[in-house]
Design a protein around this motif. Structure first.
Motif, PDB file in Angstrom:
ATOM      1  N   HIS A 260       0.824  -1.214   0.000  1.00 54.26           N
ATOM      2  CA  HIS A 260       0.000   0.000   0.000  1.00 54.26           C
ATOM      3  C   HIS A 260       0.854   1.258   0.000  1.00 54.26           C
ATOM      4  O   HIS A 260       0.486   2.278  -0.574  1.00 54.26           O
ATOM      5  N   GLU A 261       2.016   1.194   0.673  1.00 54.23           N
ATOM      6  CA  GLU A 261       2.872   2.375   0.806  1.00 54.23           C
ATOM      7  C   GLU A 261       3.392   2.875  -0.538  1.00 54.23           C
ATOM      8  O   GLU A 261       3.731   4.042  -0.687  1.00 54.23           O
ATOM      9  N   SER A 262       3.444   1.982  -1.543  1.00 52.83           N
ATOM     10  CA  SER A 262       3.996   2.431  -2.829  1.00 52.83           C
ATOM     11  C   SER A 262       2.923   2.497  -3.917  1.00 52.83           C
ATOM     12  O   SER A 262       3.236   2.750  -5.076  1.00 52.83           O
ATOM     13  N   PHE A 263       1.664   2.294  -3.547  1.00 50.14           N
ATOM     14  CA  PHE A 263       0.611   2.221  -4.560  1.00 50.14           C
ATOM     15  C   PHE A 263       0.528   3.498  -5.412  1.00 50.14           C
ATOM     16  O   PHE A 263       0.536   3.453  -6.636  1.00 50.14           O
ATOM     17  N   VAL A 264       0.512   4.647  -4.725  1.00 48.21           N
ATOM     18  CA  VAL A 264       0.375   5.900  -5.473  1.00 48.21           C
ATOM     19  C   VAL A 264       1.608   6.142  -6.339  1.00 48.21           C
ATOM     20  O   VAL A 264       1.505   6.527  -7.507  1.00 48.21           O
ATOM     21  N   ALA A 265       2.775   5.868  -5.764  1.00 45.92           N
ATOM     22  CA  ALA A 265       4.015   6.103  -6.506  1.00 45.92           C
ATOM     23  C   ALA A 265       4.063   5.238  -7.760  1.00 45.92           C
ATOM     24  O   ALA A 265       4.427   5.706  -8.851  1.00 45.92           O
ATOM     25  N   ARG A 266       3.677   3.955  -7.600  1.00 43.46           N
ATOM     26  CA  ARG A 266       3.712   3.072  -8.762  1.00 43.46           C
ATOM     27  C   ARG A 266       2.740   3.577  -9.821  1.00 43.46           C
ATOM     28  O   ARG A 266       3.044   3.556 -11.010  1.00 43.46           O
ATOM     29  N   SER A 267       1.589   4.069  -9.370  1.00 46.17           N
ATOM     30  CA  SER A 267       0.632   4.604 -10.341  1.00 46.17           C
ATOM     31  C   SER A 267       1.173   5.859 -11.015  1.00 46.17           C
ATOM     32  O   SER A 267       0.955   6.076 -12.209  1.00 46.17           O
ATOM     33  N   LEU A 268       1.903   6.674 -10.252  1.00 43.11           N
ATOM     34  CA  LEU A 268       2.521   7.866 -10.864  1.00 43.11           C
ATOM     35  C   LEU A 268       3.515   7.467 -11.934  1.00 43.11           C
ATOM     36  O   LEU A 268       3.605   8.103 -12.993  1.00 43.11           O
ATOM     37  N   VAL A 269       4.261   6.411 -11.663  1.00 43.91           N
ATOM     38  CA  VAL A 269       5.237   5.950 -12.649  1.00 43.91           C
ATOM     39  C   VAL A 269       4.512   5.468 -13.909  1.00 43.91           C
ATOM     40  O   VAL A 269       4.901   5.788 -15.031  1.00 43.91           O
ATOM     41  N   VAL A 270       3.405   4.728 -13.692  1.00 42.78           N
ATOM     42  CA  VAL A 270       2.628   4.257 -14.850  1.00 42.78           C
ATOM     43  C   VAL A 270       2.074   5.449 -15.631  1.00 42.78           C
ATOM     44  O   VAL A 270       2.199   5.516 -16.862  1.00 42.78           O
ATOM     45  N   LEU A 271       1.502   6.410 -14.911  1.00 43.46           N
ATOM     46  CA  LEU A 271       0.916   7.571 -15.586  1.00 43.46           C
ATOM     47  C   LEU A 271       1.977   8.380 -16.325  1.00 43.46           C
ATOM     48  O   LEU A 271       1.782   8.786 -17.470  1.00 43.46           O
ATOM     49  N   GLY A 272       3.109   8.605 -15.654  1.00 46.71           N
ATOM     50  CA  GLY A 272       4.188   9.389 -16.275  1.00 46.71           C
ATOM     51  C   GLY A 272       4.697   8.704 -17.526  1.00 46.71           C
ATOM     52  O   GLY A 272       4.887   9.345 -18.572  1.00 46.71           O
ATOM     53  N   ALA A 273       4.905   7.409 -17.432  1.00 44.43           N
ATOM     54  CA  ALA A 273       5.435   6.665 -18.571  1.00 44.43           C
ATOM     55  C   ALA A 273       4.427   6.644 -19.712  1.00 44.43           C
ATOM     56  O   ALA A 273       4.748   6.976 -20.857  1.00 44.43           O
ATOM     57  N   ARG A 274       3.194   6.281 -19.400  1.00 38.62           N
ATOM     58  CA  ARG A 274       2.166   6.198 -20.453  1.00 38.62           C
ATOM     59  C   ARG A 274       1.928   7.571 -21.090  1.00 38.62           C
ATOM     60  O   ARG A 274       1.740   7.678 -22.288  1.00 38.62           O
ATOM     61  N   GLY A 275       1.959   8.612 -20.215  1.00 36.66           N
ATOM     62  CA  GLY A 275       1.759   9.964 -20.727  1.00 36.66           C
ATOM     63  C   GLY A 275       2.809  10.348 -21.744  1.00 36.66           C
ATOM     64  O   GLY A 275       2.538  11.046 -22.721  1.00 36.66           O
ATOM     65  N   ALA A 276       4.037   9.853 -21.537  1.00 34.44           N
ATOM     66  CA  ALA A 276       5.132  10.198 -22.439  1.00 34.44           C
ATOM     67  C   ALA A 276       5.307   9.150 -23.533  1.00 34.44           C
ATOM     68  O   ALA A 276       6.228   9.247 -24.344  1.00 34.44           O
ATOM     69  N   GLY A 277       4.457   8.127 -23.518  1.00 35.61           N
ATOM     70  CA  GLY A 277       4.530   7.096 -24.562  1.00 35.61           C
ATOM     71  C   GLY A 277       5.664   6.106 -24.380  1.00 35.61           C
ATOM     72  O   GLY A 277       6.175   5.552 -25.355  1.00 35.61           O
ATOM     73  N   VAL A 278       6.101   5.890 -23.134  1.00 33.19           N
ATOM     74  CA  VAL A 278       7.149   4.889 -22.890  1.00 33.19           C
ATOM     75  C   VAL A 278       6.601   3.809 -21.953  1.00 33.19           C
ATOM     76  O   VAL A 278       5.483   3.897 -21.457  1.00 33.19           O
ATOM     77  N   GLN A 279       7.431   2.786 -21.716  1.00 30.99           N
ATOM     78  CA  GLN A 279       6.943   1.625 -20.958  1.00 30.99           C
ATOM     79  C   GLN A 279       7.117   1.798 -19.449  1.00 30.99           C
ATOM     80  O   GLN A 279       8.208   2.125 -18.991  1.00 30.99           O
ATOM     81  N   PRO A 280       6.074   1.557 -18.658  1.00 29.09           N
ATOM     82  CA  PRO A 280       6.251   1.507 -17.208  1.00 29.09           C
ATOM     83  C   PRO A 280       6.702   0.098 -16.783  1.00 29.09           C
ATOM     84  O   PRO A 280       6.113  -0.896 -17.203  1.00 29.09           O
TER      85      PRO A 280
END
Lengths: 397, 518
Positions: free
Chosen positions: A272-292
């Motif tokens: 749970h402690e990293s849930f938001v961070a992992r989602s931020l990484v997914v969002l950042g990567a997908r937003g820029a068109g790269v792989q999370p």
């Protein structure tokens, strides 16, 4: 200043090389090896040749060998020589194993196998286990006192080890020290540079520029992709900017261990402690068109937990997972595999699409149901993944 | 030195060894034996009582009339936990006897103290297997007689055919009664099967059973029959249990070896052998392959009539699950195996007579479809070596290796190189099997099928296996490791010979010469 220096370890597939100044003009070579009778003379010749290439003379060289292959032995000789003579600049490169194959920016990166940059035993066969990528690690798995020897060993591995088409990745040291790792490695063929503990987009442009310069200097035109690892609150917060900082970024990876420490939480199995961070990484990567890409799973015994963790990563939007043991690879690949039902459904959507095209109809329908564009896109992606993973989709029909 | 001739695999072999004439290897199935089997002298019941116990080992040796120059046979089921061979020769030395020929079915590191009896002349030479420190001793030319290396089946054949006459069969037994009926299935030193002692009990002139667990008469099951036994000695301890069998056999954790085991299972499945009888080895790779084969049989709902082994937990689990119909057990490797052989009606001990003997009217090893084996070297002609290393040193016995090559498909499996030492060579140091006996070589860098087995090649091609050629494997190993120095051996000084399963001589082992501090 010392008159003696050594490098390497007296361990399986490795060798400890000790050099002492003040020998006769012709180098004196002493070999003690577990394969003395079969390879003693060859080891001595390798020492002589390597010292000659490095223009080192007047030393006594002692080799305590436990079956090291020549590229390992050469790395240990060079590292010891450079410790003894800090101004020594030359390189003694082993024979090249296989032609270098460049990779594309977006490809299968389900599994990446971490190999400690100081341990040659694991490197020679790593590609046989068919991970999507092997990471020769110069950062956390290498003790601070062995950074110099590991860099030479990893350089020789890039040159002399056949990774059987696996993507060749190197994790450099934390910036700015990591910049010093690049000049030796790049000429030997690297597909992806992993940059640890990235927090700012400027760090990416710095590495990208350095790589550009080195490539130009060596006349290399193959792309070198960057995979920033985000393992702090600040890094995760800046995920999108980091991913978009250079068009050579291919993926963002998340690092859970350092992240939980950074936010002053405990790492738990549930995460749970990293849930938001992992989602931020997914969002950042997908937003820029790269792989999370998700963090490393480090319990090599618990395959059920690895499977669950990988399934969870997939559900969050990640495309890859790090591992540290070959037996984790098939589990990860299996978890990222589209299910037979997903593939069958995608095939039916594809057929409906083809049918709509043939009849000139603008509406794609499956039975009595109309199919929306996102469903079509998803089906296409499923079929592309299945193809990349080598799944015989027709056999499922 | 005896005259040397060239045999059917092109190797120089002596025509005489330890004063006995020899037949050079003529080719597989080419030697036709004649004559009748050997037999011990005829005993008479009135010479024996029911209670054959004598107080000490020395009493037993004196009772059977052991003399200088005689030959003693012994089984190796106590493996590295044996505590009887060394006291046996200590006693013989104390009796002032000399020049004994020792013919065990195998030796282990625990037998290193026998070197002092070789040095002093109590033991003249060893026939059977020479490994570890005793192999080094023989390789360095220190043994007075020539070593004669035989497979497990070859030992039975040699004794049966009268080539190797056993004067005294010495049989440590985990449980025995006063008459000499004995079993390995239980007792503090339980070892499972006692099959290797069969030839000694049948053909030796005299037989001594030694036990640390005397049981009420009759000892059952009587794997060794009291009617063959001259004397029984009860001692405090015949073996170290933890060195006789392992607690639970562990599957290798080496990723490379696991990969090789998976390739073996892939090959066996692709070749259509899944669900047919197999030989189950207990080496790291072979054991892991058994597990993968079991997984695949389960997934496909297949069952094999039997497995030969080397029994371990994994084979026992397959039996209990119904994946195999029986275990024909040559030697029992772990506690699960020992427990099962003592209780499961279809887990039975076998002997070199039923499993391996080439001069018989059948043997089980020939009727398995696949056998997974190791080797110290294999060459581009598929000839293979299990006894010497590439530096010429004799370090291993043949075991059942030659005998298990007779199944439909023999698979040699190993990492392509070990600690820089390549396994695929231009030419093996010692030929233990001709190339025609090796069907498949499996390594982490590919699977090579013997070109003589086009049928196998046809069956597996196009099924995604990493197929390659033996030449290709050789070249990869050479490129990674470099060309090794040739062994420094003195070809004018043979120190041992390797027998083929029919008693002919397939190769010679020579004295190594690496100077005083090799």
């Amino acid at each position: 200043m010392s008159d003696q220096a050594f490098a390497g370890r007296e361990e399986k597939s490795d060798a400890k090389v000790t050099l002492t100044k003040g020998g006769p003009a012709k180098n004196e070579i002493v070999v003690r090896s577990s394969v003395q009778r079969l390879y003693g003379p060859q080891i001595a010749r390798c020492v002589e040749r390597t010292l000659q290439t490095l223009k080192v003379s007047g030393v006594k060289a002692e080799v305590d060998d436990k079956g090291s292959l020549e590229w390992v032995l050469m790395a240990r000789i060079e590292a010891a020589a450079k410790r003894l003579f800090p101004d020594l600049a030359g390189e003694a490169l082993p024979e090249r194993a296989a032609p270098f194959a460049p990779t594309v920016r977006l490809r299968l990166r389900r599994s990446r196998l971490y190999l400690p940059g100081s341990n040659p035993d694991l490197m020679q066969n790593a590609g046989l286990f068919k991970p999507d990528g092997v990471i020769l690690d110069l950062e956390d798995s290498v003790a601070p006192s062995e950074k110099d020897t590991a860099r030479i060993l990893v350089r020789n591995a890039l040159c002399a080890v056949d990774f059987f088409g696996t993507e060749r990745m190197v994790r450099i040291n934390q910036l700015p020290a990591g910049l010093q790792d690049l000049p030796a490695l790049v000429p030997q063929g690297v597909n992806v540079v992993l940059i640890p503990k990235v927090e700012e987009p400027a760090q990416i442009t710095q590495v990208a520029e350095a790589l550009q310069q080195i490539s130009t200097r060596h006349g290399r035109h193959d792309p070198i992709w960057l995979m920033p690892i985000l393992e702090s609150a600040r890094g995760c917060w800046n995920a999108y900017e980091i991913a978009a900082a250079s068009d050579t970024v291919c993926a963002l990876a998340f690092g859970a261990e350092d992240f939980t420490r950074d936010i002053q939480a405990e790492r738990t199995l549930e995460g749970h402690e990293s849930f938001v961070a992992r989602s931020l990484v997914v969002l950042g990567a997908r937003g820029a068109g790269v792989q999370p890409i998700d963090t490393v799973f480090s319990d090599v015994e618990n395959m059920d937990a690895l499977r669950a963790s990988t399934k969870e990563a997939l559900a969050l939007g990640f495309e890859g997972k790090g591992c540290i043991h070959p037996r984790q690879i098939p589990v990860i690949h299996d978890a990222f595999r589209p299910s037979d039902d997903e593939i069958r459904y995608a095939l039916r959507v594809q057929a409906a699409m083809d049918e709509a095209q043939r009849s000139g109809s603008g509406v794609i329908s499956l039975g009595t149901k109309m199919i929306d564009p996102p469903v079509v896109a998803r089906a296409k992606r499923t079929l592309r993944l299945a193809e990349e993973m080598g799944i015989d989709v027709q056999a499922l029909v | 030195m005896a005259e040397m001739v060239v045999n059917a695999v092109g190797r120089q072999v002596p025509t005489e060894v330890n004063g006995k004439p020899q037949t050079p290897f003529l080719g597989v199935g080419k030697f036709e034996p004649t004559g009748r089997k050997a037999a011990p002298p005829i005993p008479a019941l009135h010479q024996f009582g029911l209670d054959k116990r004598v107080p000490t080992l020395r009493d037993a040796l004196e009772k059977v009339g052991l003399k200088s120059g005689m030959t003693i046979g012994m089984h190796h089921h106590m493996r590295n936990g044996d505590r009887m061979a060394v006291p046996l020769f200590d006693t013989i030395a104390a009796m002032g006897l000399r020049d004994i020929v020792f013919a065990p079915s195998a030796l282990f590191p625990c037998h290193e103290p026998l070197i002092k009896h070789l040095d002093s002349g109590v033991i003249h030479h060893i026939e059977g297997s020479l490994n570890g420190p005793l192999g080094v001793y023989c390789s360095e030319g220190k043994m007075r007689g020539k070593g004669v290396l035989r497979s497990h089946g070859g030992r039975y054949q040699a004794i049966q055919d009268g080539e190797l006459k056993i004067d005294l069969g010495f049989i440590p037994a985990p449980s025995a009664d006063m008459m000499g009926n004995a079993t390995g299935a239980y007792g503090p030193s339980a070892c499972g099967s006692l099959g290797f002692a069969l030839a000694d009990s049948q053909y030796a002139d005299k037989v001594i059973v030694v036990t640390d667990h005397l049981v009420e008469i009759p000892c059952m099951p009587w794997e060794i029959q009291g009617m063959s036994v001259d004397a029984v000695v009860v001692v405090e301890k015949i073996g170290d249990p933890e060195k006789i069998v392992s607690g639970t056999t562990q599957i290798t954790k080496s990723p490379t070896r696991i990969l090789i085991a998976e390739y073996i299972a892939d090959f066996i499945e692709a070749a259509g052998y899944l669900g047919t009888p197999f030989q189950a080895g207990a080496g790291g790779i072979a054991l892991a392959s058994v597990k993968f084969i079991a997984d695949r049989m389960r997934a496909k709902g297949l069952r094999a009539a039997f497995a030969r082994g080397g029994s371990t937990k994994y084979l026992v689990d397959m039996l209990n699950e119904g994946l195999i119909g029986a275990i024909l057990d040559g030697q029992t490797f772990d506690l699960d195996g020992v427990k099962s052989i003592g209780s499961h009606p279809r887990h039975v001990p076998t002997t070199p007579y039923t499993s391996y003997n080439y001069h018989g009217k059948g043997n089980w090893a020939t009727y398995v479809s696949t056998a997974v084996l190791g080797a110290t070297e294999v060459d581009v002609k598929f000839q293979a070596n299990v006894v010497t290393h590439s530096d010429g040193y004799l370090l291993h016995g043949i075991g059942g290796w030659q005998n298990t090559l007779f199944g439909d498909c023999s698979i040699l499996a190993f990492p392509l190189f070990r600690g820089r030492i390549p396994i695929v060579m231009d030419e093996v140091t010692t030929v233990c099997a001709p190339g025609e006996m090796i069907d498949v070589v499996v390594t982490e860098r590919g699977i090579a099928i013997n070109p003589l087995r086009q049928d196998l090649l046809e069956r597996v091609k196009g099924k995604g296996l990493p197929l390659t050629t033996i030449e290709e494997l050789h070249d990869i190993a050479r490129k990674l490791c470099g060309k090794p120095e040739p062994p420094r051996i003195d070809r004018s000084q043979p120190v041992a010979v390797v027998k083929w399963v029919d008693g002919t001589v397939i190769d010679t082992i020579y004295r190594v010469d690496y100077g005083p501090k090799a």
